[in-house]
Design a protein around this motif. Structure first.
Motif, mmCIF file in Angstrom:
data_model
loop_
_atom_site.group_PDB
_atom_site.id
_atom_site.type_symbol
_atom_site.label_atom_id
_atom_site.label_comp_id
_atom_site.label_asym_id
_atom_site.label_seq_id
_atom_site.Cartn_x
_atom_site.Cartn_y
_atom_site.Cartn_z
ATOM 1 N N ALA A 577 0.843 -1.196 0.000
ATOM 2 C CA ALA A 577 0.000 0.000 0.000
ATOM 3 C C ALA A 577 0.877 1.244 0.000
ATOM 4 N N GLY A 578 0.482 2.246 -0.770
ATOM 5 C CA GLY A 578 1.235 3.488 -0.844
ATOM 6 C C GLY A 578 0.929 4.418 0.304
ATOM 7 N N LYS A 579 1.846 5.361 0.512
ATOM 8 C CA LYS A 579 1.705 6.326 1.604
ATOM 9 C C LYS A 579 1.379 7.730 1.103
ATOM 10 N N ALA A 580 1.432 7.943 -0.203
ATOM 11 C CA ALA A 580 1.242 9.285 -0.754
ATOM 12 C C ALA A 580 -0.239 9.641 -0.810
ATOM 13 N N PRO A 581 -0.556 10.939 -0.773
ATOM 14 C CA PRO A 581 -1.958 11.344 -0.973
ATOM 15 C C PRO A 581 -2.475 10.834 -2.308
ATOM 16 N N ALA A 582 -3.672 10.280 -2.277
ATOM 17 C CA ALA A 582 -4.200 9.652 -3.496
ATOM 18 C C ALA A 582 -5.723 9.671 -3.444
ATOM 19 N N PRO A 583 -6.378 9.531 -4.599
ATOM 20 C CA PRO A 583 -7.842 9.463 -4.608
ATOM 21 C C PRO A 583 -8.334 8.240 -3.833
ATOM 22 N N GLN A 584 -9.496 8.431 -3.218
ATOM 23 C CA GLN A 584 -10.153 7.352 -2.484
ATOM 24 C C GLN A 584 -11.383 6.931 -3.277
ATOM 25 N N TRP A 585 -11.545 5.626 -3.455
ATOM 26 C CA TRP A 585 -12.510 5.140 -4.430
ATOM 27 C C TRP A 585 -13.763 4.540 -3.809
ATOM 28 N N LEU A 586 -13.639 3.810 -2.732
ATOM 29 C CA LEU A 586 -14.762 3.020 -2.227
ATOM 30 C C LEU A 586 -15.175 3.485 -0.834
ATOM 31 N N THR A 587 -16.472 3.494 -0.593
ATOM 32 C CA THR A 587 -16.955 3.684 0.770
ATOM 33 C C THR A 587 -16.574 2.465 1.602
ATOM 34 N N MET A 588 -16.718 2.566 2.916
ATOM 35 C CA MET A 588 -16.349 1.432 3.754
ATOM 36 C C MET A 588 -17.197 0.212 3.439
ATOM 37 N N GLU A 589 -18.476 0.383 3.220
ATOM 38 C CA GLU A 589 -19.311 -0.773 2.896
ATOM 39 C C GLU A 589 -18.912 -1.382 1.564
ATOM 40 N N GLU A 590 -18.606 -0.542 0.583
ATOM 41 C CA GLU A 590 -18.142 -1.066 -0.695
ATOM 42 C C GLU A 590 -16.794 -1.770 -0.530
ATOM 43 N N ALA A 591 -15.914 -1.213 0.293
ATOM 44 C CA ALA A 591 -14.603 -1.814 0.526
ATOM 45 C C ALA A 591 -14.740 -3.184 1.173
#
Length: 792
Positions: A577-591
């Motif tokens: 897993a990366g540590k850099a700021p990045a887009p977030q794609w899924l809600t917790m339920e989707e994740a």
């Protein structure tokens, strides 16, 4: 101790030596009740004698100290070739026969004990998982001392007696391990008693420490922070007295150190005792064979007398050697150990072969894990939030520390990289363990810290293995490129787990969890030297029931994966897993749903419904590949709006394998439903492309799977340029997709390719002029909240 006590210890030692030689050589006639014949000797002589008598000597004297002081002692057998001694001693103390009733403590049991050693259908020659009392096989040298310290962290009543061979002491990992005493807190931890066994020789050469001048050796060990006690000689009568006195002195010092620390006194780092045992290699074996020196020389390392089948003289040497131990004084008529010698054996779990710490699953208590929802990142729309995935995980691990504070059964290890990998939140509730001097300006150092940081991946791995094998839990956070340093240590641990899965009496231990960050695709302060994603390739070679590989694409999936991994047992889990700021794609339920299946299509990025056949599948595994693959989907939607696209994300890499190859694998019908049986699949992968081909080569559509990943191209450059150099970027992905369409997508497709080639050229000019990525790259975000917003 009286002369009678010394005599009994000597006879016990002789019994262990007799059993050790018997395991290497004898197929029959275990008690030498008749003259030794060629039919009594194994046809293949396998095993190692040289280090074994010294190991047996230590074991006998530890039994005495355990009985006298009612101690819990774990025996760490560093010399990898000491298997005969470990098996012999656990049989003598009764542990072996309790676990393996078909090898009872009598003549019949001795016969089987001898026959099975290094024999087809039998047991290995090392102190393997099958050997009671062992957490350290020693097949690869260098890790005994790190394992010993890992075993006693947070185990205040345990003492690890760690025998270190002088050949092993030449390894870099062992040399660094001496510094483990700077992390051992006598108030809350147990103790390690290193026993440096100087027998002078390796396989075919003298050892460095064995030849080192005595004062230089003492200075070295004192410099490491120890108070060495020397036991040197050959005469058993003298050596028994010296060893008994040395053990009394060492265990007195350990008790005094712990008592002072635990009574509220100063908790400065103490000078711990250690023992230097200098004895002949192959001690008590043949002095000379065929006119060549054997005892106290490297020729005793393996099988000192090898011509016993063809040379009656050699066979006589072997018989004389065995009879020199006077087995009639050691074993009763039925083959059991003489009653006065069994009295030397500690009781019950105090026997080193039965110590619960050596079967750590007996002590394992499940972690109290916090709810992942409490740490969920709010994702209003796909890509509609940004975050640092590992920083979010750090807050979760902080709560793991809090909820398990009283149990003291979780530690985070890292080679000086916890903060670099954005796990800083743990320092809100704990510190880095540190027993050296602390300056007023230092931060996050304390003698009872639960984060273990030292700039040695070997030590981090060894400490954590020892900690897990004795019943606790942990995580190893490391830069992705440098986890390779412990490749062979991982190999050994994975093999251990594989074997223990088939040993009923071995209770399951907590999984070895790796978090690999600062990964190949973003090395802002570093370059090519820090770019290597190949550790997962090595892991994938191991038995499917042992290893797991996870590539969470954002923070919520990382939380779900970590939560799952910390609850598993008898596994090796690798999380990248990366540590850099990045887009977030899924809600917790989707994740949660995505991680449960391990692989799936993301409806927001598809313009084809489930059950319909797409023109192309764009797939991704890894956080940066996911960004580039989604950006490629965006370009294709804009430039070729009629193209039917399915986007698939893989979080559990082993799901790509067939179900008959891995428990997490998709069955063929589910795989084909996602990836089709005849359409091009452009797969953006975090690591070396060939691994995806390895995992999918049996699938129906394997010939149409085209993988883009790391191609061993790198330097200190911008994040996006790294993807361009390796053709993992959005433009190369689009080009690859269009070129595999019928007629390359016609004029629309050719225009799309030209557009991508133009943007690649613009990128090259811009990045080399400005030193940063183009605004269209830096500012890109997923432009559609839902599929409907894209006009689908």
């Amino acid at each position: 101790m009286t002369d009678h006590d010394f005599d009994r210890i000597d006879r016990y030692w002789r019994a262990a030596n007799y059993l050790s030689v018997g395991q290497i050589y004898l197929l029959d006639n275990p008690l030498l009740r008749e003259p030794l014949a060629v039919t009594h000797v194994k046809k293949r002589l396998l095993g190692h004698w040289g280090t074994t008598p010294g190991l047996n000597f230590v074991y006998a004297h530890l039994n005495r100290i355990i009985r006298d002081r009612d101690l819990s002692v774990l025996y760490i057998c560093g010399p990898g070739h000491g298997g005969p001694g470990m098996v012999a001693n656990t049989w003598l103390e009764g542990t072996y026969s309790e676990i393996y009733p078909d090898v009872p403590q009598n003549a019949a049991g001795m016969h089987k004990l001898f026959r099975q050693f290094s024999f087809p259908g039998g047991i290995p020659s090392h102190a393997a998982p099958e050997t009671p009392g062992s957490i350290h096989e020693g097949g690869e040298l260098g890790y005994a001392l790190a394992h010993a310290y890992g075993a006693v962290f947070d185990s205040p009543d345990l003492i690890a007696a760690c025998v270190i061979g002088d050949g092993e002491a030449e390894t870099g990992a062992l040399a660094a391990s001496w510094h483990s005493n700077k992390f051992l807190n006598p108030r809350v931890d147990g103790a390690v008693l290193p026993i440096l066994h100087l027998n002078g020789y390796k396989i075919a050469n003298p050892t460095i420490l064995g030849r080192m001048p005595p004062e230089e050796l003492r200075s070295l060990l004192v410099g490491y922070g120890h108070e060495p006690i020397f036991v040197e000689g050959k005469d058993p009568a003298v050596m028994h007295q010296l060893m008994a006195a040395a053990f009394d002195e060492a265990f007195d010092q350990i008790a005094a150190i712990q008592q002072a620390a635990r009574s509220g006194g100063d908790n400065e780092r103490p000078r711990w005792p250690m023992i230097v045992l200098r004895s002949p290699k192959g001690w008590t074996g043949p002095d000379v064979v065929d006119g060549k020196m054997v005892e106290d020389f490297w020729r005793s390392h393996q099988v000192p007398v090898s011509g016993v089948h063809s040379d009656p003289g050699h066979r006589q040497i072997l018989e004389n050697w065995l009879r020199s131990y006077r087995p009639e004084e050691l074993f009763a008529e039925d083959g059991s150990l003489m009653p006065d010698l069994t009295a030397l054996v500690p009781d019950g779990d105090r026997r080193m072969g039965a110590n619960p710490a050596a079967n750590g699953g007996r002590l394992r208590v499940e972690l109290d894990l916090p709810p992942v929802d409490a740490h969920a990142v709010d994702v209003p729309t796909p890509g509609g939030a940004r975050g640092e995935a590992t920083r979010v995980l750090g807050a979760y691990l902080r709560d793991v520390m809090v909820r398990n504070k009283d149990a003291r059964n979780f530690r985070l290890v890292s080679p000086d990289e916890a903060s670099s990998n954005r796990l800083d939140a743990v320092f809100e509730v704990t510190e880095r363990a540190w027993m050296e001097r602390i300056e007023p300006y230092d931060v996050h150092l304390a003698d009872e810290g639960r984060v273990m940081e030292i700039l040695s991946e070997h030590l981090c791995q060894g400490w954590l293995e020892g900690y897990l094998l004795t019943g606790r839990h942990g995580m190893f956070a490391c830069y992705e490129a440098f986890i390779h340093i412990v490749d062979s240590m991982f190999n050994q641990h994975a093999k251990w787990l594989k074997v223990t899965r088939g040993i009923e009496w071995r209770a399951p231990i907590a999984s070895l969890n790796y978090l690999l960050s600062s990964h190949v695709w973003q090395q802002d302060h570093n370059g090519f030297s820090h770019q290597d994603p190949g550790f997962v390739d090595l892991v994938a070679n191991k038995k499917s029931d042992v290893v797991r590989l996870y590539f969470p694409p954002d923070a919520n999936t990382l939380l779900c994966v970590a939560d799952h991994c910390l609850a598993t047992y008898d596994r090796v889990n690798v999380i990248v897993a990366g540590k850099a700021p990045a887009p977030q794609w899924l809600t917790m339920e989707e994740a949660k749903r995505h991680c449960e299946t391990g692989v799936g299509s993301w409806p927001f990025a598809c313009n084809v419904a489930d059950g319909e056949t797409p023109d192309v599948v764009i797939a991704a595994a890894g956080d940066v590949p996911t960004i580039e693959a989604l950006a490629a989907v965006d370009i294709l939607r804009q430039k070729m709006p009629s193209l039917r696209i399915r986007f698939v994300n893989v979080v559990d890499l082993m799901a790509l394998q067939p179900k008959d190859r891995h428990p997490h694998g998709l069955d063929d019908a589910d795989f084909d439903a996602l990836f089709t049986t005849d359409r091009p699949v452009i797969f953006a992968y975090h690591g070396y492309p060939y691994l995806i081909h390895r995992l999918t080569y049996k699938r129906a559509n394997h010939g149409n799977i085209h993988v883009h990943g790391y191609q061993e191209e790198g330097t200190t450059t911008t994040p996006f340029d790294m993807t361009v150099l390796n053709e993992l970027d959005r433009f190369h992905l689009v080009i690859a997709a269009v070129r595999r369409l019928p007629d390359q997508g016609g004029e629309e497709g050719r225009a799309t390719i030209r557009h991508c080639e133009e943007r690649l050229a613009a990128h090259r000019l811009y990045v080399e002029a400005e030193g940063v990525d183009m605004p269209e790259i830096q500012d890109w975000g997923w432009p559609y909240a839902t599929a409907a917003d894209a006009g689908d």
